[in-house]
Write a protein that holds these residues in place. Structure first.
Motif, PDB file in Angstrom:
ATOM      1  N   UNK A 193       3.824  15.790 -57.084  1.00 15.62           N
ATOM      2  CA  UNK A 193       2.522  15.596 -56.445  1.00 15.62           C
ATOM      3  C   UNK A 193       2.496  14.197 -55.840  1.00 15.62           C
ATOM      4  N   UNK A 194       1.544  13.912 -54.943  1.00  8.77           N
ATOM      5  CA  UNK A 194       1.467  12.565 -54.359  1.00  8.77           C
ATOM      6  C   UNK A 194       1.385  11.489 -55.446  1.00  8.77           C
ATOM      7  N   UNK A 195       1.931  10.300 -55.163  1.00  7.63           N
ATOM      8  CA  UNK A 195       2.064   9.279 -56.199  1.00  7.63           C
ATOM      9  C   UNK A 195       0.769   8.873 -56.885  1.00  7.63           C
ATOM     10  N   UNK A 196      -0.320   8.785 -56.134  1.00  6.49           N
ATOM     11  CA  UNK A 196      -1.545   8.326 -56.764  1.00  6.49           C
ATOM     12  C   UNK A 196      -2.323   9.449 -57.441  1.00  6.49           C
ATOM     13  N   UNK A 197      -1.820  10.675 -57.324  1.00  2.32           N
ATOM     14  CA  UNK A 197      -2.252  11.767 -58.195  1.00  2.32           C
ATOM     15  C   UNK A 197      -1.330  11.826 -59.411  1.00  2.32           C
ATOM     16  N   UNK A 198      -0.047  11.593 -59.174  1.00  2.00           N
ATOM     17  CA  UNK A 198       0.931  11.589 -60.253  1.00  2.00           C
ATOM     18  C   UNK A 198       0.586  10.582 -61.343  1.00  2.00           C
ATOM     19  N   UNK A 199       0.243   9.357 -60.949  1.00  2.00           N
ATOM     20  CA  UNK A 199       0.123   8.272 -61.924  1.00  2.00           C
ATOM     21  C   UNK A 199      -0.884   8.567 -63.037  1.00  2.00           C
ATOM     22  N   UNK A 200      -2.133   8.915 -62.747  1.00  4.72           N
ATOM     23  CA  UNK A 200      -3.062   9.169 -63.853  1.00  4.72           C
ATOM     24  C   UNK A 200      -2.681  10.386 -64.680  1.00  4.72           C
ATOM     25  N   UNK A 201      -2.124  11.418 -64.035  1.00  8.63           N
ATOM     26  CA  UNK A 201      -1.696  12.591 -64.797  1.00  8.63           C
ATOM     27  C   UNK A 201      -0.510  12.261 -65.689  1.00  8.63           C
ATOM     28  N   UNK A 202       0.403  11.419 -65.196  1.00  6.35           N
ATOM     29  CA  UNK A 202       1.559  11.029 -66.005  1.00  6.35           C
ATOM     30  C   UNK A 202       1.138  10.194 -67.203  1.00  6.35           C
ATOM     31  N   UNK A 203       0.195   9.268 -66.992  1.00  3.30           N
ATOM     32  CA  UNK A 203      -0.311   8.477 -68.119  1.00  3.30           C
ATOM     33  C   UNK A 203      -0.966   9.379 -69.155  1.00  3.30           C
ATOM     34  N   UNK A 204      -1.678  10.362 -68.677  1.00 10.78           N
ATOM     35  CA  UNK A 204      -2.336  11.321 -69.576  1.00 10.78           C
ATOM     36  C   UNK A 204      -1.305  12.153 -70.332  1.00 10.78           C
ATOM     37  N   UNK A 205      -0.255  12.588 -69.644  1.00 10.21           N
ATOM     38  CA  UNK A 205       0.800  13.359 -70.301  1.00 10.21           C
ATOM     39  C   UNK A 205       1.516  12.521 -71.357  1.00 10.21           C
ATOM     40  N   UNK A 206       1.827  11.277 -71.015  1.00 11.68           N
ATOM     41  CA  UNK A 206       2.504  10.397 -71.969  1.00 11.68           C
ATOM     42  C   UNK A 206       1.651  10.171 -73.206  1.00 11.68           C
ATOM     43  N   UNK A 207       0.346  10.032 -73.011  1.00  4.33           N
ATOM     44  CA  UNK A 207      -0.548   9.802 -74.140  1.00  4.33           C
ATOM     45  C   UNK A 207      -0.554  10.973 -75.103  1.00  4.33           C
ATOM     46  N   UNK A 208      -0.190  12.176 -74.626  1.00  8.62           N
ATOM     47  CA  UNK A 208      -0.105  13.346 -75.500  1.00  8.62           C
ATOM     48  C   UNK A 208       1.305  13.521 -76.072  1.00  8.62           C
ATOM     49  N   UNK A 209       2.204  12.561 -75.789  1.00 14.33           N
ATOM     50  CA  UNK A 209       3.554  12.618 -76.340  1.00 14.33           C
ATOM     51  C   UNK A 209       4.547  13.376 -75.499  1.00 14.33           C
ATOM     52  N   UNK A 210       4.203  13.646 -74.235  1.00  8.13           N
ATOM     53  CA  UNK A 210       5.122  14.380 -73.362  1.00  8.13           C
ATOM     54  C   UNK A 210       6.032  13.403 -72.621  1.00  8.13           C
ATOM     55  N   UNK A 211       7.317  13.719 -72.602  1.00  7.26           N
ATOM     56  CA  UNK A 211       8.272  12.924 -71.848  1.00  7.26           C
ATOM     57  C   UNK A 211       8.019  13.120 -70.356  1.00  7.26           C
TER      58      UNK A 211
END
Length: 303
Positions: A79-97
């Motif tokens: 996905x576009x980078x500035x959509x990716x970033x908040x979703x990636x932070x959210x995924x990491x917070x749930x323990x997802x690589x």
């Protein structure tokens, strides 16, 4: 860092656009060490079509993204980078690589938030810069990095993605049209120069015609490099070349293979980091550094 048994890594895919369809979904679905755990998309019809093509589950909507995270060990982003970033932070917070696309974000704050979330959760991460993972170019980068005495480098990545009459489906990408070659192909070039010449200690940037950006870089090794980046050039000007000069003579980046094979190698790298706990050199911290450099170049060039 969280480790997993030697079973297929469940990787969910966020995104249903051309990059997801052409590269990430095929690579993930065919990888013997991966179970494609699902596809999330903003548009249900696109998510359903891509999931059906690879015999997996479609997710959509706000609840769907959480359901995909719950069904996965890792998340790949297309996905576009500035959509990716908040979703990636959210995924990491749930323990997802994290298997991130470049650039991680187009703001330093956005990239920093992803890096912080990954560090706090102890998850593995890889940022997919094609040249760092394509078999031909990754081997060349390692060979040149092992040598000393590089004096200077020249890099050009000039594309005609926005030229009149282009048929590329990537030309319709709003974020690429807004941010241009600096942000789209700049990470590729920096992902080659930095491992060989060292981190950037000084950067000067200037704007050229269309979306062209010129960079002059000084590296920790003492070497310098010049970089030209563009997506809006005329068709006749198109070309990609990276050349190193120094005590060893002249070395030119070889041609590389298909994006699916390169992405498969990035998946291998993520699996290795998950299994061993060893960070990859092209992880989210490197992605943050790329964003810092590109943001400074954008500021100087007055884009």
């Amino acid at each position: 860092m969280t480790t997993l048994p030697a079973t297929p890594l469940r990787i969910g895919l966020v995104g249903t656009g051309p990059w997801a369809r052409n590269t990430q979904a095929p690579a993930l679905a065919a990888h013997p060490g991966v179970a494609l755990s699902g596809v999330w998309g903003r548009r249900p019809e696109a998510a359903n079509a891509l999931a059906a093509a690879h015999s997996t589950t479609a997710y959509t909507g706000e609840d769907g993204i959480d359901e995909l995270f719950a069904a996965s060990d890792a998340i790949a982003f297309a996905v576009p980078p500035d959509i990716q970033a908040p979703l990636a932070a959210r995924a990491a917070a749930t323990g997802r690589h994290l298997l991130l696309d470049k650039p991680v974000a187009t703001t330093v704050a956005g990239a920093r938030e992803v890096a912080r979330a990954a560090e706090e959760s102890g998850v593995a991460s890889v940022v997919f810069c094609t040249l760092r993972f394509a078999a031909e170019t990754s081997a060349w980068i390692a060979e040149q990095a092992a040598l000393e005495g590089w004096f200077t480098a020249r890099a050009e990545w000039i594309g005609a993605l926005f030229a009149p009459g282009t048929t590329s489906e990537y030309a319709a990408s709003p974020w690429r049209r807004e941010k241009g070659g600096l942000w789209d192909v700049g990470p590729h070039v920096l992902s080659v120069l930095i491992p060989v010449l060292g981190d950037v200690t000084h950067l000067t940037a200037a704007r050229g015609p269309s979306d062209t950006t010129h960079l002059i870089l000084r590296h920790t090794s003492g070497a310098s490099s010049t970089v030209t980046l563009a997506l809006g050039a005329p068709v006749g000007a198109v070309g990609t070349e990276i050349e190193l000069k120094g005590e060893q003579g002249v070395a030119t980046l070889p041609r590389w293979g298909d994006a699916v094979g390169s992405f498969r190698a990035a998946v291998d790298a993520l699996i290795h980091s998950v299994r061993t706990g060893e960070p990859h050199p092209c992880d989210v911290r490197f992605g943050l550094r790329l964003t810092e450099l590109l943001a400074e170049a954008e500021r100087q060039a007055g884009v």
